[in-house]
Design a protein around this motif. Structure first.
Motif, PDB file in Angstrom:
ATOM      1  N   ALA A   1     -11.407   7.372 -76.540  1.00 41.27           N
ATOM      2  CA  ALA A   1     -10.105   7.958 -76.879  1.00 41.27           C
ATOM      3  C   ALA A   1      -8.961   6.962 -76.733  1.00 41.27           C
ATOM      4  O   ALA A   1      -8.022   6.959 -77.537  1.00 41.27           O
ATOM      5  CB  ALA A   1      -9.848   9.196 -76.023  1.00 41.27           C
ATOM      6  N   ASN A   2      -9.010   6.121 -75.728  1.00 41.16           N
ATOM      7  CA  ASN A   2      -7.950   5.136 -75.501  1.00 41.16           C
ATOM      8  C   ASN A   2      -8.415   3.711 -75.752  1.00 41.16           C
ATOM      9  O   ASN A   2      -7.829   2.752 -75.215  1.00 41.16           O
ATOM     10  CB  ASN A   2      -7.416   5.264 -74.068  1.00 41.16           C
ATOM     11  CG  ASN A   2      -6.787   6.616 -73.800  1.00 41.16           C
ATOM     12  OD1 ASN A   2      -6.004   7.106 -74.614  1.00 41.16           O
ATOM     13  ND2 ASN A   2      -7.142   7.221 -72.673  1.00 41.16           N
ATOM     14  N   ARG A   3      -9.461   3.565 -76.583  1.00 41.80           N
ATOM     15  CA  ARG A   3     -10.001   2.237 -76.877  1.00 41.80           C
ATOM     16  C   ARG A   3     -10.059   2.054 -78.393  1.00 41.80           C
ATOM     17  O   ARG A   3     -11.078   2.323 -79.028  1.00 41.80           O
ATOM     18  CB  ARG A   3     -11.410   2.087 -76.283  1.00 41.80           C
ATOM     19  CG  ARG A   3     -11.465   2.079 -74.761  1.00 41.80           C
ATOM     20  CD  ARG A   3     -12.909   1.986 -74.308  1.00 41.80           C
ATOM     21  NE  ARG A   3     -13.047   1.709 -72.900  1.00 41.80           N
ATOM     22  CZ  ARG A   3     -13.102   2.633 -71.957  1.00 41.80           C
ATOM     23  NH1 ARG A   3     -13.022   3.925 -72.287  1.00 41.80           N
ATOM     24  NH2 ARG A   3     -13.242   2.306 -70.690  1.00 41.80           N
TER      25      ARG A   3
ATOM     26  N   GLY B   1     -15.419   2.230 -84.773  1.00 43.95           N
ATOM     27  CA  GLY B   1     -15.415   3.679 -84.873  1.00 43.95           C
ATOM     28  C   GLY B   1     -16.689   4.286 -85.392  1.00 43.95           C
ATOM     29  O   GLY B   1     -16.727   5.484 -85.716  1.00 43.95           O
ATOM     30  N   GLU B   2     -17.763   3.499 -85.471  1.00 41.08           N
ATOM     31  CA  GLU B   2     -19.045   4.002 -85.951  1.00 41.08           C
ATOM     32  C   GLU B   2     -20.132   3.824 -84.896  1.00 41.08           C
ATOM     33  O   GLU B   2     -20.100   2.871 -84.104  1.00 41.08           O
ATOM     34  CB  GLU B   2     -19.486   3.276 -87.225  1.00 41.08           C
ATOM     35  CG  GLU B   2     -18.707   3.617 -88.465  1.00 41.08           C
ATOM     36  CD  GLU B   2     -19.407   3.117 -89.715  1.00 41.08           C
ATOM     37  OE1 GLU B   2     -20.269   2.210 -89.605  1.00 41.08           O
ATOM     38  OE2 GLU B   2     -19.095   3.619 -90.816  1.00 41.08           O
TER      39      GLU B   2
ATOM     40  N   ALA C   1     -10.869  14.882 -73.623  1.00 39.68           N
ATOM     41  CA  ALA C   1     -10.404  13.882 -74.589  1.00 39.68           C
ATOM     42  C   ALA C   1     -11.247  13.913 -75.853  1.00 39.68           C
ATOM     43  O   ALA C   1     -10.729  13.742 -76.972  1.00 39.68           O
ATOM     44  CB  ALA C   1     -10.440  12.487 -73.970  1.00 39.68           C
ATOM     45  N   GLY C   2     -12.561  14.138 -75.705  1.00 41.40           N
ATOM     46  CA  GLY C   2     -13.429  14.233 -76.875  1.00 41.40           C
ATOM     47  C   GLY C   2     -13.095  15.428 -77.737  1.00 41.40           C
ATOM     48  O   GLY C   2     -13.085  15.350 -78.976  1.00 41.40           O
ATOM     49  N   LEU C   3     -12.813  16.563 -77.110  1.00 43.35           N
ATOM     50  CA  LEU C   3     -12.429  17.761 -77.860  1.00 43.35           C
ATOM     51  C   LEU C   3     -11.091  17.555 -78.576  1.00 43.35           C
ATOM     52  O   LEU C   3     -10.895  18.032 -79.695  1.00 43.35           O
ATOM     53  CB  LEU C   3     -12.352  18.953 -76.921  1.00 43.35           C
ATOM     54  CG  LEU C   3     -13.687  19.448 -76.357  1.00 43.35           C
ATOM     55  CD1 LEU C   3     -13.456  20.508 -75.287  1.00 43.35           C
ATOM     56  CD2 LEU C   3     -14.579  20.001 -77.472  1.00 43.35           C
TER      57      LEU C   3
END
Length: 242
Positions: free
Chosen positions: A95-97, A120-121, A229-231
């Motif tokens: 989330a913060n990377r 992002g994959e 954070a994932g949600l």
């Protein structure tokens, strides 16, 4: 903001999360979907089912490009399947990377997944049954560091090492040999990489120390700590934040 629910099986039943846009309101658990929803008591415009639909094949984005489902991940070679909840945990870890490149090692139930993440994959994965084997052979933590080193350098002797540890009742050595052999198999995933470990509290202690002994930068997170954070990231990906 849109009210929505994410729900799916968690190994002991069904868990449901009440969301308002990117914010987690509360969660509930039940033996089945009806029970979880009854305990949640939340009126939502939309419900998303974890693991719904055909799996997405690696390489693919961490979160689905479709905004209608959250499927599992699959890989053709070597054959593998990664549960859909893992996608939410990875999204939380990143989330913060922004544009992070490295490996996320996730323990889900009795399987451990080594997942290469870039741009992002989820690019590829290597999975093992080390947690299942450790339980079956009554291994304990912390692992024996010498056993880790022995099987990391000579993984072909794993079966013999395990037998010797079993006969002598050396339970830390059982865990150490299994972790050493896993690290040998997953070497392309951790050598020269940043590694984020995602596992229930305490479950990652053995492999975290083994990686640290190899000079690998390691962070450890429990899935439940990554979930909010994932949600939130899932809400943004599915246009549920307005």
């Amino acid at each position: 903001m849109t009210k929505w629910i994410l729900m799916g099986r968690d190994g002991t039943g069904v868990v449901a999360y009440a969301m308002q846009g990117p914010t987690l309101i509360r969660s509930a658990h039940g033996p089945d979907e009806a029970g979880a929803l009854a305990h949640l008591a939340f009126d939502a415009a939309r419900t998303i089912h974890v693991g719904d639909g055909a799996p997405d094949t690696l390489p693919c984005t961490i979160l689905p490009e479709s905004c209608t489902r959250l499927p599992a991940l699959t890989q053709t070679n070597p054959p593998d399947v990664i549960g859909a909840w893992v996608r939410v945990w990875i999204a939380g870890a990143l989330a913060n990377r922004s544009n992070w490149d490295g490996v996320i090692c996730v323990t889900q139930g009795d399987v451990r997944h080594w997942i290469h993440v870039s741009a992002g994959e989820a690019v590829s994965c290597q999975s093992t049954l080390t947690p299942q084997l450790t339980t079956a052979l009554e291994g304990i933590t912390p692992p024996d560091a010498n056993a880790v080193a022995d099987s990391l350098s000579r993984p072909e002797r794993l079966a013999a090492h395990l037998r010797a540890a079993q006969v002598t009742g050396n339970c830390p050595a059982i865990t150490g040999h299994l972790i050493g052999a896993e690290l040998a198999a997953a070497r392309p995933y951790w050598l020269g990489q940043q590694v984020i470990l995602v596992a229930p509290e305490g479950d990652a202690s053995g492999i975290a120390s083994a990686l640290s002994d190899q000079g690998v930068p390691v962070e450890t997170h429990a899935p439940e700590h990554l979930l909010p954070a994932g949600l939130s990231k899932l809400a943004a990906a599915f246009n549920l934040t307005s």
